[in-house]
Design a protein around this motif. Structure first.
Motif, PDB file in Angstrom:
ATOM      1  N   LEU A 103     -12.984  -4.586 -10.402  1.00  0.00           N
ATOM      2  CA  LEU A 103     -11.727  -3.850 -10.596  1.00  0.00           C
ATOM      3  C   LEU A 103     -11.414  -2.967  -9.394  1.00  0.00           C
ATOM      4  CD1 LEU A 103      -9.395  -3.167 -12.527  1.00  0.00           C
ATOM      5  CD2 LEU A 103     -10.823  -1.348 -13.435  1.00  0.00           C
ATOM      6  N   VAL A 104     -12.418  -2.274  -8.867  1.00  0.00           N
ATOM      7  CA  VAL A 104     -12.210  -1.418  -7.688  1.00  0.00           C
ATOM      8  C   VAL A 104     -11.783  -2.257  -6.499  1.00  0.00           C
ATOM      9  CG1 VAL A 104     -13.404   0.072  -6.037  1.00  0.00           C
ATOM     10  CG2 VAL A 104     -13.731   0.421  -8.478  1.00  0.00           C
ATOM     11  N   ALA A 105     -12.408  -3.421  -6.315  1.00  0.00           N
ATOM     12  CA  ALA A 105     -12.035  -4.304  -5.201  1.00  0.00           C
ATOM     13  C   ALA A 105     -10.603  -4.810  -5.360  1.00  0.00           C
ATOM     14  CB  ALA A 105     -13.013  -5.477  -5.122  1.00  0.00           C
ATOM     15  N   GLN A 106     -10.190  -5.109  -6.593  1.00  0.00           N
ATOM     16  CA  GLN A 106      -8.817  -5.562  -6.821  1.00  0.00           C
ATOM     17  C   GLN A 106      -7.818  -4.443  -6.551  1.00  0.00           C
ATOM     18  OE1 GLN A 106      -8.956  -6.950 -10.854  1.00  0.00           O
ATOM     19  NE2 GLN A 106      -9.543  -9.031 -10.265  1.00  0.00           N
ATOM     20  N   ARG A 107      -8.169  -3.220  -6.910  1.00  0.00           N
ATOM     21  CA  ARG A 107      -7.262  -2.095  -6.678  1.00  0.00           C
ATOM     22  C   ARG A 107      -7.057  -1.820  -5.199  1.00  0.00           C
ATOM     23  NH1 ARG A 107      -9.469   1.993 -11.360  1.00  0.00           N
ATOM     24  NH2 ARG A 107      -8.348   1.027 -13.075  1.00  0.00           N
ATOM     25  N   LYS A 108      -8.064  -2.105  -4.391  1.00  0.00           N
ATOM     26  CA  LYS A 108      -7.929  -1.891  -2.949  1.00  0.00           C
ATOM     27  C   LYS A 108      -6.902  -2.828  -2.334  1.00  0.00           C
ATOM     28  CE  LYS A 108     -12.549  -0.081  -2.149  1.00  0.00           C
ATOM     29  NZ  LYS A 108     -13.880  -0.341  -1.570  1.00  0.00           N
ATOM     30  N   ASN A 109      -6.690  -3.973  -2.953  1.00  0.00           N
ATOM     31  CA  ASN A 109      -5.741  -4.957  -2.423  1.00  0.00           C
ATOM     32  C   ASN A 109      -4.321  -4.760  -2.945  1.00  0.00           C
ATOM     33  OD1 ASN A 109      -7.735  -6.242  -0.927  1.00  0.00           O
ATOM     34  ND2 ASN A 109      -8.318  -7.552  -2.655  1.00  0.00           N
ATOM     35  N   ARG A 110      -4.134  -3.846  -3.894  1.00  0.00           N
ATOM     36  CA  ARG A 110      -2.792  -3.623  -4.436  1.00  0.00           C
ATOM     37  C   ARG A 110      -1.930  -2.864  -3.434  1.00  0.00           C
ATOM     38  NH1 ARG A 110      -4.231  -1.139 -10.280  1.00  0.00           N
ATOM     39  NH2 ARG A 110      -5.252  -2.956 -11.155  1.00  0.00           N
ATOM     40  N   PRO A 111      -0.673  -3.245  -3.322  1.00  0.00           N
ATOM     41  CA  PRO A 111       0.213  -2.457  -2.458  1.00  0.00           C
ATOM     42  C   PRO A 111       0.595  -1.152  -3.159  1.00  0.00           C
ATOM     43  CG  PRO A 111       1.436  -4.217  -3.490  1.00  0.00           C
ATOM     44  CD  PRO A 111      -0.006  -4.407  -3.886  1.00  0.00           C
ATOM     45  N   SER A 112       0.722  -0.099  -2.391  1.00  0.00           N
ATOM     46  CA  SER A 112       1.138   1.167  -2.982  1.00  0.00           C
ATOM     47  C   SER A 112       2.637   1.355  -2.740  1.00  0.00           C
ATOM     48  CB  SER A 112       0.361   2.337  -2.379  1.00  0.00           C
ATOM     49  OG  SER A 112       0.606   2.396  -1.004  1.00  0.00           O
ATOM     50  N   SER A 113       3.273   1.952  -3.698  1.00  0.00           N
ATOM     51  CA  SER A 113       4.708   2.164  -3.612  1.00  0.00           C
ATOM     52  C   SER A 113       4.999   3.369  -2.713  1.00  0.00           C
ATOM     53  CB  SER A 113       5.280   2.414  -4.999  1.00  0.00           C
ATOM     54  OG  SER A 113       6.640   2.719  -4.914  1.00  0.00           O
ATOM     55  N   PRO A 114       5.873   3.196  -1.738  1.00  0.00           N
ATOM     56  CA  PRO A 114       6.187   4.321  -0.843  1.00  0.00           C
ATOM     57  C   PRO A 114       7.356   5.156  -1.344  1.00  0.00           C
ATOM     58  CG  PRO A 114       7.208   2.339  -0.031  1.00  0.00           C
ATOM     59  CD  PRO A 114       6.468   1.954  -1.279  1.00  0.00           C
ATOM     60  N   HIS A 115       7.489   5.299  -2.670  1.00  0.00           N
ATOM     61  CA  HIS A 115       8.685   5.908  -3.244  1.00  0.00           C
ATOM     62  C   HIS A 115       8.941   7.326  -2.756  1.00  0.00           C
ATOM     63  CE1 HIS A 115       5.352   7.009  -5.855  1.00  0.00           C
ATOM     64  NE2 HIS A 115       6.057   8.039  -6.260  1.00  0.00           N
ATOM     65  N   LEU A 116       7.917   8.142  -2.573  1.00  0.00           N
ATOM     66  CA  LEU A 116       8.154   9.521  -2.146  1.00  0.00           C
ATOM     67  C   LEU A 116       8.506   9.608  -0.666  1.00  0.00           C
ATOM     68  CD1 LEU A 116       5.379  11.418  -4.104  1.00  0.00           C
ATOM     69  CD2 LEU A 116       7.808  11.300  -4.606  1.00  0.00           C
ATOM     70  N   ALA A 117       8.067   8.640   0.101  1.00  0.00           N
ATOM     71  CA  ALA A 117       8.306   8.691   1.542  1.00  0.00           C
ATOM     72  C   ALA A 117       9.661   8.113   1.942  1.00  0.00           C
ATOM     73  CB  ALA A 117       7.190   7.952   2.277  1.00  0.00           C
ATOM     74  N   ASP A 134     -20.712  -4.464 -12.857  1.00  0.00           N
ATOM     75  CA  ASP A 134     -20.127  -5.500 -11.998  1.00  0.00           C
ATOM     76  C   ASP A 134     -18.629  -5.634 -12.239  1.00  0.00           C
ATOM     77  OD1 ASP A 134     -22.615  -6.001 -10.923  1.00  0.00           O
ATOM     78  OD2 ASP A 134     -23.021  -7.698 -12.267  1.00  0.00           O
ATOM     79  N   SER A 135     -18.216  -5.539 -13.503  1.00  0.00           N
ATOM     80  CA  SER A 135     -16.786  -5.641 -13.795  1.00  0.00           C
ATOM     81  C   SER A 135     -16.024  -4.473 -13.191  1.00  0.00           C
ATOM     82  CB  SER A 135     -16.545  -5.723 -15.301  1.00  0.00           C
ATOM     83  OG  SER A 135     -16.935  -4.521 -15.930  1.00  0.00           O
ATOM     84  N   TYR A 136     -16.652  -3.296 -13.175  1.00  0.00           N
ATOM     85  CA  TYR A 136     -16.005  -2.135 -12.565  1.00  0.00           C
ATOM     86  C   TYR A 136     -15.867  -2.327 -11.054  1.00  0.00           C
ATOM     87  CZ  TYR A 136     -14.950   2.622 -11.212  1.00  0.00           C
ATOM     88  OH  TYR A 136     -14.347   3.725 -10.663  1.00  0.00           O
ATOM     89  N   GLU A 137     -16.874  -2.891 -10.410  1.00  0.00           N
ATOM     90  CA  GLU A 137     -16.801  -3.156  -8.968  1.00  0.00           C
ATOM     91  C   GLU A 137     -15.703  -4.166  -8.646  1.00  0.00           C
ATOM     92  OE1 GLU A 137     -20.677  -4.243  -7.607  1.00  0.00           O
ATOM     93  OE2 GLU A 137     -21.557  -2.317  -8.180  1.00  0.00           O
TER      94      GLU A 137
END
Length: 191
Positions: free
Chosen positions: A61-75, A56-59
């Motif tokens: 964590l996965v749900a929280q990671r989906k809401n994180r913004p990703s850095s567009p540094h390469l683009a 459950d803790s892993y699920e």
């Protein structure tokens, strides 16, 4: 000044006598100091937790990671010579060390498997290749070696605190690229 010393001394006494209460009061440093001076006690709220399964803790964590913004540094950033050479320096270092360890290990176990990796056998085999294959092979080996060597010298200069301005970093980067091309070609054409 005197009130600060009194607050520090009272916090130190509290930390020595009651470590748990002192760690709670450190979070409320500004409000805790006057309360400790006056002798009143602090209120602490207990934290409630719930036991959960590791799956459950892993699920969660996965749900929280989906809401994180990703850095567009390469683009969004323009490619620049310093970070291209930094990436290339790491790659060439890995390639050189990996090749060294693989060949060294193969050389050590060659007698056990009947491989002929001695110098005379390798020189005879390499000598039988066509000239174009020899030049391309030597060029493929000389590029990472010369680049990593020249860029390593550049990094040693940086470690001494010199040549670290933006314009100088760019100029030395292009100089490393030029020296790598010329020296790799010279080494590859030696017959």
């Amino acid at each position: 000044m005197l009130t600060q010393r009194i607050a520090q001394q009272s916090l130190r006494r509290l930390a020595a006598s009651q470590p748990g209460l002192a760690s709670q009061s450190m979070a409320f440093k500004k409000s805790a100091a006057p309360a400790l001076i006056m002798g009143s006690s602090l209120q602490a709220r207990p934290v409630t937790t719930q036991p959960i399964k590791p799956s459950d803790s892993y699920e969660i964590l996965v749900a929280q990671r989906k809401n994180r913004p990703s850095s567009p540094h390469l683009a969004i950033y323009k490619w620049q010579i310093p970070w291209i050479l930094s990436i290339t320096n790491r790659i060439t270092g890995s390639v050189l060390s990996g090749a060294f360890y693989i060949f060294g290990s193969a050389y050590l176990v060659a007698p056990l498997f009947g491989w002929h990796l001695d110098s005379a056998s390798m020189a005879a085999a390499f000598g039988a290749w066509p000239v174009a294959a020899k030049v391309l092979t030597k060029f493929a080996f000389s590029v990472p070696f010369t680049f990593h060597s020249f860029n390593g010298i550049r990094h040693f200069v940086w470690d001494s605190g010199k040549a670290f301005k933006n314009a100088t970093v760019i100029k030395t980067g292009w100089a490393v690229m030029g020296l790598t091309g010329v020296s790799s070609l010279a080494l590859a054409l030696l017959l």
